[in-house]
Scaffold this motif. Structure first.
Motif, PDB file in Angstrom:
ATOM      1  N   TRP A  71      87.678  25.226  80.937  1.00  0.00           N
ATOM      2  CA  TRP A  71      86.566  24.475  81.527  1.00  0.00           C
ATOM      3  C   TRP A  71      85.222  25.217  81.477  1.00  0.00           C
ATOM      4  O   TRP A  71      84.180  24.564  81.312  1.00  0.00           O
ATOM      5  N   PRO A  72      85.151  26.568  81.598  1.00  0.00           N
ATOM      6  CA  PRO A  72      83.829  27.198  81.471  1.00  0.00           C
ATOM      7  C   PRO A  72      83.197  26.963  80.098  1.00  0.00           C
ATOM      8  O   PRO A  72      81.980  26.781  79.980  1.00  0.00           O
ATOM      9  N   ILE A  73      84.039  26.985  79.055  1.00  0.00           N
ATOM     10  CA  ILE A  73      83.529  26.699  77.712  1.00  0.00           C
ATOM     11  C   ILE A  73      83.030  25.261  77.650  1.00  0.00           C
ATOM     12  O   ILE A  73      81.988  24.968  77.040  1.00  0.00           O
ATOM     13  N   GLY A  74      83.776  24.358  78.295  1.00  0.00           N
ATOM     14  CA  GLY A  74      83.364  22.963  78.327  1.00  0.00           C
ATOM     15  C   GLY A  74      82.008  22.788  78.979  1.00  0.00           C
ATOM     16  O   GLY A  74      81.139  22.061  78.462  1.00  0.00           O
ATOM     17  N   PHE A  75      81.790  23.447  80.120  1.00  0.00           N
ATOM     18  CA  PHE A  75      80.497  23.347  80.794  1.00  0.00           C
ATOM     19  C   PHE A  75      79.379  23.926  79.925  1.00  0.00           C
ATOM     20  O   PHE A  75      78.257  23.393  79.884  1.00  0.00           O
ATOM     21  N   ALA A  76      79.676  25.018  79.214  1.00  0.00           N
ATOM     22  CA  ALA A  76      78.670  25.614  78.335  1.00  0.00           C
ATOM     23  C   ALA A  76      78.302  24.654  77.202  1.00  0.00           C
ATOM     24  O   ALA A  76      77.117  24.511  76.845  1.00  0.00           O
ATOM     25  N   GLY A 129      80.597  15.363  73.665  1.00  0.00           N
ATOM     26  CA  GLY A 129      81.960  14.860  73.820  1.00  0.00           C
ATOM     27  C   GLY A 129      82.989  15.965  73.889  1.00  0.00           C
ATOM     28  O   GLY A 129      83.887  15.946  74.738  1.00  0.00           O
ATOM     29  N   TYR A 130      82.862  16.959  72.999  1.00  0.00           N
ATOM     30  CA  TYR A 130      83.788  18.092  73.036  1.00  0.00           C
ATOM     31  C   TYR A 130      83.693  18.838  74.365  1.00  0.00           C
ATOM     32  O   TYR A 130      84.702  19.292  74.916  1.00  0.00           O
ATOM     33  N   GLY A 131      82.489  18.971  74.865  1.00  0.00           N
ATOM     34  CA  GLY A 131      82.321  19.647  76.145  1.00  0.00           C
ATOM     35  C   GLY A 131      82.972  18.896  77.283  1.00  0.00           C
ATOM     36  O   GLY A 131      83.644  19.487  78.134  1.00  0.00           O
ATOM     37  N   LEU A 132      82.795  17.558  77.302  1.00  0.00           N
ATOM     38  CA  LEU A 132      83.391  16.749  78.370  1.00  0.00           C
ATOM     39  C   LEU A 132      84.913  16.783  78.299  1.00  0.00           C
ATOM     40  O   LEU A 132      85.595  16.872  79.326  1.00  0.00           O
ATOM     41  N   VAL A 133      85.461  16.726  77.087  1.00  0.00           N
ATOM     42  CA  VAL A 133      86.922  16.796  76.938  1.00  0.00           C
ATOM     43  C   VAL A 133      87.436  18.153  77.403  1.00  0.00           C
ATOM     44  O   VAL A 133      88.487  18.251  78.063  1.00  0.00           O
ATOM     45  N   SER A 134      86.717  19.221  77.090  1.00  0.00           N
ATOM     46  CA  SER A 134      87.133  20.561  77.512  1.00  0.00           C
ATOM     47  C   SER A 134      87.087  20.702  79.030  1.00  0.00           C
ATOM     48  O   SER A 134      87.902  21.425  79.618  1.00  0.00           O
ATOM     49  N   CYS A 135      86.154  20.024  79.667  1.00  0.00           N
ATOM     50  CA  CYS A 135      86.053  20.092  81.136  1.00  0.00           C
ATOM     51  C   CYS A 135      87.132  19.261  81.818  1.00  0.00           C
ATOM     52  O   CYS A 135      87.600  19.613  82.905  1.00  0.00           O
ATOM     53  N   THR A 136      87.497  18.135  81.198  1.00  0.00           N
ATOM     54  CA  THR A 136      88.427  17.192  81.839  1.00  0.00           C
ATOM     55  C   THR A 136      89.650  16.972  80.967  1.00  0.00           C
ATOM     56  O   THR A 136      90.221  15.886  80.973  1.00  0.00           O
ATOM     57  N   GLY A 137      90.060  18.006  80.222  1.00  0.00           N
ATOM     58  CA  GLY A 137      91.146  17.887  79.260  1.00  0.00           C
ATOM     59  C   GLY A 137      92.413  17.223  79.749  1.00  0.00           C
ATOM     60  O   GLY A 137      92.955  16.350  79.088  1.00  0.00           O
ATOM     61  N   ALA A 177      76.138  21.844  78.627  1.00  0.00           N
ATOM     62  CA  ALA A 177      74.766  22.314  78.854  1.00  0.00           C
ATOM     63  C   ALA A 177      74.000  22.416  77.543  1.00  0.00           C
ATOM     64  O   ALA A 177      72.823  22.012  77.443  1.00  0.00           O
ATOM     65  N   LEU A 178      74.648  22.953  76.507  1.00  0.00           N
ATOM     66  CA  LEU A 178      74.002  23.089  75.197  1.00  0.00           C
ATOM     67  C   LEU A 178      73.679  21.712  74.610  1.00  0.00           C
ATOM     68  O   LEU A 178      72.585  21.494  74.057  1.00  0.00           O
ATOM     69  N   ALA A 179      74.641  20.773  74.740  1.00  0.00           N
ATOM     70  CA  ALA A 179      74.432  19.425  74.207  1.00  0.00           C
ATOM     71  C   ALA A 179      73.300  18.711  74.938  1.00  0.00           C
ATOM     72  O   ALA A 179      72.475  18.018  74.312  1.00  0.00           O
TER      73      ALA A 179
END
Length: 388
Positions: free
Chosen positions: A288-293, A335-343, A296-298
């Motif tokens: 999830w930290p990678i997802g949030f990053a 999208g990748y970030g959201l999936v990583s946060c809520t996988g 934020a970048l997106a």
């Protein structure tokens, strides 16, 4: 497998009829054991057999309608039990010992396997033993040369070394029986635990076994679901096996697990359960930290693509809108970030959608939706800037 159609032989007692129901309800444990026995180089079982009810083809009104006989060399496809007849029939004149036979599962009368002289199953045998005198029971057991345990109690799986045996009453009618069965349904076969890493390695080296049908029209996933092998099913799903693919009987793995009576596997296939004990070879860290990053970048990228040109246009400055592919990249990154946060939530829904080639339908729909959203956003921004 959950419906009990009892073929009775004239004169059978209520105790024997109840024993047949118990045997049918627990047959899945017998088949799970045989699924692992077939993998063993050195066999562990002394004997494995089922007792089936064969329709008598004689028109003698004095004879029985069915004859119960033992069958060995068992094969099972979820519908029918096949094997080799062990008994010389008394009433069924069309068969003889050693004949190949096949009957529907509903004709199952009992099952039994033996390990180190200890009997597992044998519901009708137990009913008969309990009705014997002590001397007759001892004579019966000596004739078989087996340990049937105390009359009135049944074991369906061996206990781990040093652990008390899992004892059930023959009729499976007590709260303790229901609790024990629920525990056993959720427990792994010892070989499934020991072979996790080998299963993972095998699927990585030979991915074709995941999607190739066998000559009978079954996937490996169907076979493992029927046998109740949770960790193998979990590994297959992680490597892309499709739980909605049909077998030769038109069953999905989801429906097969429900019919076979494996509730934990049913939940896994439906995306409601994960297995935290499956080995993780990545070394392990939270995603999830990678997802949030990434999110934020997106969002920063989208600010540059959308808000910055709109504000410049409002101020009357000349501005050039970025290319559509920049918008696509920003939306995909979001999208990748959201999936990583809520996988966990995404992947539960993902496993419930059909497989299309090497991808899930939900993956394809998500990517298509992201692409269309990016193109639409680009067009709207460009139209507004040009209009100003």
């Amino acid at each position: 497998m959950t419906e009990h159609i009892i073929y009775s032989v004239e004169g059978e007692s209520d105790e024997l009829k109840a024993a047949v129901i118990g045997a049918q309800a627990t047959f899945k444990f017998f088949w799970r054991e045989l699924s692992w026995e077939s993998r063993r180089i050195i066999k562990s079982l002394d004997m494995a057999a089922v007792k089936m009810s064969f329709a008598v083809d004689d028109n003698d009104p004095q004879g029985p309608s069915f004859e119960n006989m033992w069958v060995s060399d068992i094969e099972f496809d979820g519908q029918s039990i096949s094997g080799v007849l062990m008994n010389e029939p008394r009433w069924v004149t069309s068969l003889k010992a050693s004949d190949a036979v096949s009957l529907p599962l509903a004709a199952l009368n009992d099952w039994m396997y033996v390990r180190d002289g200890r009997v597992y199953g044998g519901f009708t045998v137990d009913a008969l033993r309990e009705g014997m005198s002590a001397d007759a029971r001892d004579e019966h057991d000596r004739a078989w040369g087996l340990d049937f345990g105390e009359p009135g109690t049944i074991e369906v799986v061996p206990a781990a070394e040093g652990q008390a045996p899992w004892l059930l009453s023959r009729n499976l009618d007590s709260a303790a029986d229901r609790q024990t069965l629920a525990t056993l349904e959720h427990a792994e076969h010892p070989m499934a635990l020991n072979m996790r890493e080998k299963v993972e390695e095998g699927l990585q080296e030979h991915p074709h076994v995941i999607r190739d049908y066998d000559p009978d029209g079954w996937l490996l996933l169907h076979r493992e679901v029927l046998a109740g092998n949770y960790s193998v099913v979990h590994a297959l799903l992680r490597h892309g096996a499709d739980p909605l693919a049909l077998n030769a009987y038109g069953q999905t793995s989801v429906s097969l697990a429900s019919e076979a009576g494996w509730p934990r596997i049913t939940r896994l296939l439906e995306g409601h359960e994960t297995d935290d004990q499956v080995p993780d070879k990545t070394g392990g860290f939270a995603l999830w930290p990678i997802g949030f990053a990434l999110v934020a970048l997106a969002l920063g990228w989208l600010y540059y693509l959308v808000v910055y040109p709109l504000r410049s246009a409002w101020a009357g400055h000349s501005v050039e809108v970025a290319r559509p592919w920049d918008f696509v990249g920003a939306i995909m990154l979001l999208g990748y970030g959201l999936v990583s946060c809520t996988g966990p939530w995404y992947f539960r829904w993902r496993m419930r959608t059909p497989q299309c080639g090497g991808a899930r339908l939900l993956d394809l729909l998500t990517m298509l939706g992201g692409f269309l959203l990016a193109v639409l956003l680009h067009d709207q921004v460009q139209r507004y800037v040009i209009g100003r």
